[in-house]
Design a protein around this motif. Structure first.
Motif, mmCIF file in Angstrom:
data_model
loop_
_atom_site.group_PDB
_atom_site.id
_atom_site.type_symbol
_atom_site.label_atom_id
_atom_site.label_comp_id
_atom_site.label_asym_id
_atom_site.label_seq_id
_atom_site.Cartn_x
_atom_site.Cartn_y
_atom_site.Cartn_z
ATOM 1 N N ILE A 24 0.839 -1.202 -0.061
ATOM 2 C CA ILE A 24 0.026 0.041 -0.005
ATOM 3 C C ILE A 24 0.861 1.284 0.055
ATOM 4 C CG2 ILE A 24 -1.588 1.277 1.410
ATOM 5 C CD1 ILE A 24 -2.969 -1.304 2.212
ATOM 6 N N GLY A 25 1.928 1.321 0.864
ATOM 7 C CA GLY A 25 2.843 2.405 0.844
ATOM 8 C C GLY A 25 3.422 2.627 -0.402
ATOM 9 N N ILE A 26 4.223 1.689 -1.093
ATOM 10 C CA ILE A 26 4.588 1.877 -2.393
ATOM 11 C C ILE A 26 3.863 2.398 -3.315
ATOM 12 C CG2 ILE A 26 6.039 0.505 -4.094
ATOM 13 C CD1 ILE A 26 7.287 -1.128 -1.929
ATOM 14 N N THR A 27 2.572 1.538 -3.311
ATOM 15 C CA THR A 27 1.632 2.097 -4.197
ATOM 16 C C THR A 27 1.332 3.745 -4.200
ATOM 17 O OG1 THR A 27 0.877 0.120 -4.521
ATOM 18 C CG2 THR A 27 -0.857 1.756 -5.260
ATOM 19 N N GLY A 28 0.999 4.011 -2.974
ATOM 20 C CA GLY A 28 0.863 5.370 -2.630
ATOM 21 C C GLY A 28 1.774 6.546 -3.360
ATOM 22 N N PHE A 29 3.105 6.093 -2.850
ATOM 23 C CA PHE A 29 4.195 6.926 -3.235
ATOM 24 C C PHE A 29 4.519 7.041 -4.890
ATOM 25 C CE2 PHE A 29 5.809 6.767 0.958
ATOM 26 C CZ PHE A 29 5.748 8.032 1.386
ATOM 27 N N ILE A 30 4.022 5.896 -5.442
ATOM 28 C CA ILE A 30 4.343 5.812 -6.950
ATOM 29 C C ILE A 30 3.072 6.812 -7.497
ATOM 30 C CG2 ILE A 30 3.690 4.295 -9.090
ATOM 31 C CD1 ILE A 30 5.026 2.025 -7.422
ATOM 32 N N THR A 42 11.951 2.121 -7.822
ATOM 33 C CA THR A 42 11.154 1.285 -7.135
ATOM 34 C C THR A 42 11.775 1.140 -5.299
ATOM 35 O OG1 THR A 42 10.728 -0.354 -8.636
ATOM 36 C CG2 THR A 42 10.537 -1.191 -6.448
ATOM 37 N N PHE A 43 13.230 1.587 -5.448
ATOM 38 C CA PHE A 43 13.716 1.295 -4.192
ATOM 39 C C PHE A 43 13.650 2.804 -3.442
ATOM 40 C CE2 PHE A 43 16.433 -2.064 -6.160
ATOM 41 C CZ PHE A 43 16.077 -3.176 -5.174
ATOM 42 N N ASP A 44 13.433 3.686 -4.087
ATOM 43 C CA ASP A 44 13.288 5.054 -3.597
ATOM 44 C C ASP A 44 11.759 4.967 -2.841
ATOM 45 O OD1 ASP A 44 15.448 6.095 -4.366
ATOM 46 O OD2 ASP A 44 14.612 6.965 -6.254
ATOM 47 N N ASN A 45 10.874 4.275 -3.571
ATOM 48 C CA ASN A 45 9.627 4.456 -2.914
ATOM 49 C C ASN A 45 9.318 3.551 -1.583
ATOM 50 O OD1 ASN A 45 7.975 5.952 -4.756
ATOM 51 N ND2 ASN A 45 8.190 4.388 -6.227
ATOM 52 N N LEU A 46 10.239 2.226 -1.557
ATOM 53 C CA LEU A 46 10.506 1.526 -0.697
ATOM 54 C C LEU A 46 10.951 2.058 0.585
ATOM 55 C CD1 LEU A 46 10.206 -1.490 0.819
ATOM 56 C CD2 LEU A 46 12.321 -1.716 -0.296
ATOM 57 N N TYR A 47 12.204 2.780 0.378
ATOM 58 C CA TYR A 47 12.652 3.531 1.345
ATOM 59 C C TYR A 47 11.635 4.380 2.149
ATOM 60 C CZ TYR A 47 16.199 6.735 3.774
ATOM 61 O OH TYR A 47 16.877 7.510 4.501
ATOM 62 N N LEU A 48 11.094 5.150 0.936
ATOM 63 C CA LEU A 48 10.175 6.306 1.914
ATOM 64 C C LEU A 48 9.046 5.543 2.564
ATOM 65 C CD1 LEU A 48 9.569 8.663 -1.325
ATOM 66 C CD2 LEU A 48 10.991 9.351 0.578
ATOM 67 N N THR A 49 8.575 4.340 2.088
ATOM 68 C CA THR A 49 7.470 3.744 2.938
ATOM 69 C C THR A 49 8.226 3.120 4.252
ATOM 70 O OG1 THR A 49 6.582 2.639 0.800
ATOM 71 C CG2 THR A 49 6.073 1.929 2.853
ATOM 72 N N LEU A 50 9.178 2.650 4.314
ATOM 73 C CA LEU A 50 9.966 2.557 5.560
ATOM 74 C C LEU A 50 10.056 3.779 6.702
ATOM 75 C CD1 LEU A 50 12.552 -0.134 4.307
ATOM 76 C CD2 LEU A 50 10.613 -0.626 5.517
ATOM 77 N N SER A 60 6.989 14.151 -1.093
ATOM 78 C CA SER A 60 6.414 15.363 -1.544
ATOM 79 C C SER A 60 5.657 15.755 -0.468
ATOM 80 C CB SER A 60 5.753 15.103 -2.959
ATOM 81 O OG SER A 60 5.032 16.301 -3.171
ATOM 82 N N SER A 61 5.556 17.308 -0.422
ATOM 83 C CA SER A 61 4.735 17.997 0.488
ATOM 84 C C SER A 61 3.307 18.218 0.079
ATOM 85 C CB SER A 61 5.344 19.351 0.978
ATOM 86 O OG SER A 61 5.420 20.157 -0.111
ATOM 87 N N GLY A 62 3.243 17.487 -1.074
ATOM 88 C CA GLY A 62 1.623 17.947 -1.817
ATOM 89 C C GLY A 62 0.722 16.946 -1.112
ATOM 90 N N PRO A 63 -0.703 17.143 -1.510
ATOM 91 C CA PRO A 63 -1.500 16.315 -1.147
ATOM 92 C C PRO A 63 -1.215 14.834 -1.131
ATOM 93 C CG PRO A 63 -2.558 17.898 -2.450
ATOM 94 C CD PRO A 63 -0.927 17.996 -2.591
ATOM 95 N N MET A 64 -1.724 13.908 0.022
ATOM 96 C CA MET A 64 -1.601 12.693 -0.041
ATOM 97 C C MET A 64 -2.739 11.968 -0.253
ATOM 98 S SD MET A 64 1.128 11.959 3.122
ATOM 99 C CE MET A 64 0.249 12.744 4.486
ATOM 100 N N ASN A 65 -2.690 10.783 -0.971
ATOM 101 C CA ASN A 65 -3.625 9.884 -1.413
ATOM 102 C C ASN A 65 -4.041 9.091 -0.412
ATOM 103 O OD1 ASN A 65 -1.883 7.826 -1.665
ATOM 104 N ND2 ASN A 65 -1.053 8.716 -3.597
ATOM 105 N N TRP A 66 -5.110 8.346 -0.374
ATOM 106 C CA TRP A 66 -5.575 7.345 0.774
ATOM 107 C C TRP A 66 -4.503 6.291 1.157
ATOM 108 C CZ3 TRP A 66 -6.252 2.224 0.497
ATOM 109 C CH2 TRP A 66 -6.422 1.725 -0.710
ATOM 110 N N GLN A 67 -3.891 6.050 0.097
ATOM 111 C CA GLN A 67 -2.943 4.852 0.404
ATOM 112 C C GLN A 67 -1.853 5.450 1.501
ATOM 113 O OE1 GLN A 67 -3.861 5.369 -2.743
ATOM 114 N NE2 GLN A 67 -4.128 3.434 -3.896
ATOM 115 N N LEU A 68 -1.475 6.548 1.347
ATOM 116 C CA LEU A 68 -0.451 7.088 2.148
ATOM 117 C C LEU A 68 -0.964 7.502 3.428
ATOM 118 C CD1 LEU A 68 1.871 9.297 -0.240
ATOM 119 C CD2 LEU A 68 2.265 7.067 0.553
#
Length: 570
Positions: A24-30, A42-50, A60-68
């Motif tokens: 869910i986290g990786i999908t949200g960052f994508i 992919t590794f950047d999104n994994l790092y951000l999720t962790l 990003s400081s922009g609006p976050m989707n429901w996954q995030l």
């Protein structure tokens, strides 16, 4: 469900939740990167999720989707749960030892062999907290109770420090069953010494002895106070014999008929069974001799040894002794035995040999040479499983061997009732029954006016204290409480002066207990205000009250005899 099973389930659940949150986290960052024109690998999104686990990420400081939105709340919780779960595994031993400091009213079991492991399981099933002590780590592992009990301490029960760690000063009871009589007695001595300064009520200590003879010799010591411990001894062979007779014993016979009972095997269990049968028969048919057939490779020698230990057997039994080894039988001996079976077939057979394979073979032999399924044959096996399973009823409910019944030795003896049935407990129950028998019909309502099985442990403690008082009273008269060797009326007869002394001491003990509980003298009994007109010295007690106490004292020796004891003058 075991603690180990629960632990594995928690790890499995955490793994599933982590996998779901990573997806869910990786999908949200994508999705967030695509919405803002940011190209991340992919590794950047994994790092951000962790990074969500630390509530600190550089996305990003922009609006976050429901996954995030979901991930940023759930992932920190998952991280904290994982840390706690890991700590519970790494520091489990330390946590358990820490909890021991506050354990109270628990059960301590010294020894996790067959008896100890089964008793531990029984106490846990009854809702008791259990702390076990076992010197051999391999034995503790094989017992399978490590995850059921509160804690297993590795070491010997003879270690004072280990007993204190187990909380002996706060425990309700201790069961000693290390497998060695010498070690068990040594542990008992340490328990008596360690609990000497115990402030609470004496801890109840049940000690297993493998020798029925030694158990009998220590019966009188069973009644002695040992510091802060009440010690009783039990023998599984003796208890098993009584359990077998209670549920699977000889069928009822006419009063004038003498049944032909046969016992194969005169090991400890077989000898205990002979003795229990004789005692039961003597009580039900006084003056009539029992005529059992006893079969063993050394039947005559073992019978003579049993007679030496219990002279009353001569007055009760007139056995037929058959020296026969059914594993390697002598041709003439086996012919004589078969002729005996044909001429005077038994009405009940007990196969009491310890070896299960031999027991099954003897059951098959007896089944073949007796009327098909018409003679009850009880076979001693260790448990209902294993080889004992061969005697279990078939799927359609039909018996495996008609007339042959399984007696699971360990299943029937390794119970809480076994360790509760020490001599002091037996006499305490007898004292309570005596109290009920002498209770006046118009007596005030009392929580004690109930059967023993319905009493609370606190109510039973009153009868246990009475037993302690009995031993002290007899001691004051120069009498010792010893195992009863002759069935019937006790040999000692109390003089009128001794009866008066016993009655006076009993009243004084009651006076002290009532006074300590806040009761005072009053002209009229008032339970709410704790007033009683009988709270006066023995010399000032009314004649009818003295007569009641004397009658109770007169019944003391017969009551002891009914429970296997007598008073002996020094």
């Amino acid at each position: 469900m075991s603690l180990l099973s629960d632990t594995r389930k928690r790890w499995f659940l955490l793994a599933l939740l982590w996998a779901a949150m990573l997806v869910i986290g990786i999908t949200g960052f994508i999705k967030q990167g695509s919405a803002h024109g940011v190209d991340r690998g992919t590794f950047d999104n994994l790092y951000l999720t962790l990074q969500l686990a630390t509530i600190d990420y550089s996305g990003s400081s922009g609006p976050m989707n429901w996954q995030l939105q979901l991930a940023r709340f759930v992932v920190p919780i998952l991280a904290a749960s994982t840390i706690l779960q890991t700590a519970s595994v790494v520091f489990r031993e330390e946590f358990r030892r820490y909890r021991l400091r506050y354990a109270k009213d628990h059960v301590i079991i010294c020894g996790l062999g067959e008896t100890g492991a089964r008793l531990a399981t029984a106490f846990v099933a009854a809702g008791q907290h259990v702390v076990a002590i076992e010197p051999d780590a391999a034995v503790a592992a094989r017992s399978g109770v490590a995850e059921q009990v509160d804690h297993v301490l590795q070491g010997s029960g003879t270690d004072e420090a280990l007993l204190r760690t187990a909380g002996i000063d706060r425990a309700r009871r201790i069961v000693v069953c290390s497998g060695s009589d010498a070690v068990n007695v040594q542990i008992t001595q340490v328990i008596a010494r360690v609990s000497a300064s115990r402030a609470k009520a004496p801890v109840r200590c049940a000690v297993q002895l493998g020798s029925a003879n030694l158990t009998g010799l220590l019966r009188s010591a069973d009644l002695e106070s040992r510091g802060g411990a009440r010690i009783s001894y039990f023998n599984l062979h003796e208890r098993a014999a009584r359990a077998l007779l209670a549920d699977d014993g000889p069928p009822a016979v006419e009063e004038q008929a003498v049944p032909h009972l046969m016992i194969l095997g005169l090991g400890q269990f077989g000898r205990s069974l002979v003795l229990a049968l004789a005692q039961q028969w003597a009580d039900a048919h006084p003056g009539v001799k029992l005529t059992p057939t006893l079969v063993d490779p050394s039947a005559r020698g073992k019978w003579e040894a049993l007679r030496l230990q219990h002279p009353a057997l001569d007055d009760v039994c007139e056995p037929t002794l058959v020296d026969l080894d059914l594993e390697v039988p002598d041709p003439d001996a086996i012919d004589d035995f078969l002729a005996l079976l044909a001429q005077d077939p038994p009405s009940w057979v007990a196969i009491a040999v310890a070896d299960e394979t031999t027991a099954l073979a003897q059951a098959g032999f007896m089944h073949q040479h007796l009327a098909w399924g018409q003679v009850p044959i009880v076979v001693r096996m260790r448990t209902q499983s294993g080889l004992g399973g061969l005697l279990q009823p078939l799927p359609d409910g039909a018996p495996a061997l008609p007339g042959v019944e399984l007696f699971p030795f360990l299943d029937r003896t390794c119970t809480i009732a076994t360790v509760d049935g020490g001599v002091r407990e037996q006499l305490a129950e007898a004292v309570h029954e005596d109290y009920l028998a002498h209770l006046a019909p118009d007596a005030p309502t009392s929580s004690l006016a109930r059967p023993w099985a319905e009493l609370t442990d606190a109510d039973r403690e009153l009868s246990r204290k009475r037993v302690d008082g009995i031993t002290a009273d007899l001691d004051a008269l120069g009498l010792d409480l010893v195992p009863l060797r002759r069935w019937g009326a006790p040999e000692v007869t109390l003089t009128a002066d001794e009866v008066d002394q016993l009655a006076g001491r009993d009243h004084q003990r009651w006076f002290d207990d009532r006074t300590a509980a806040g009761w005072r003298h009053g002209e009229v009994r008032d339970d709410e205000d704790k007033r009683n007109p009988l709270l006066v010295p023995w010399e000032d007690l009314p004649d009818d009250a003295r007569s009641f106490n004397r009658a109770t004292a007169d019944e003391l020796l017969p009551m002891l005899a009914r429970n296997g004891f007598e008073a002996a003058r020094r």
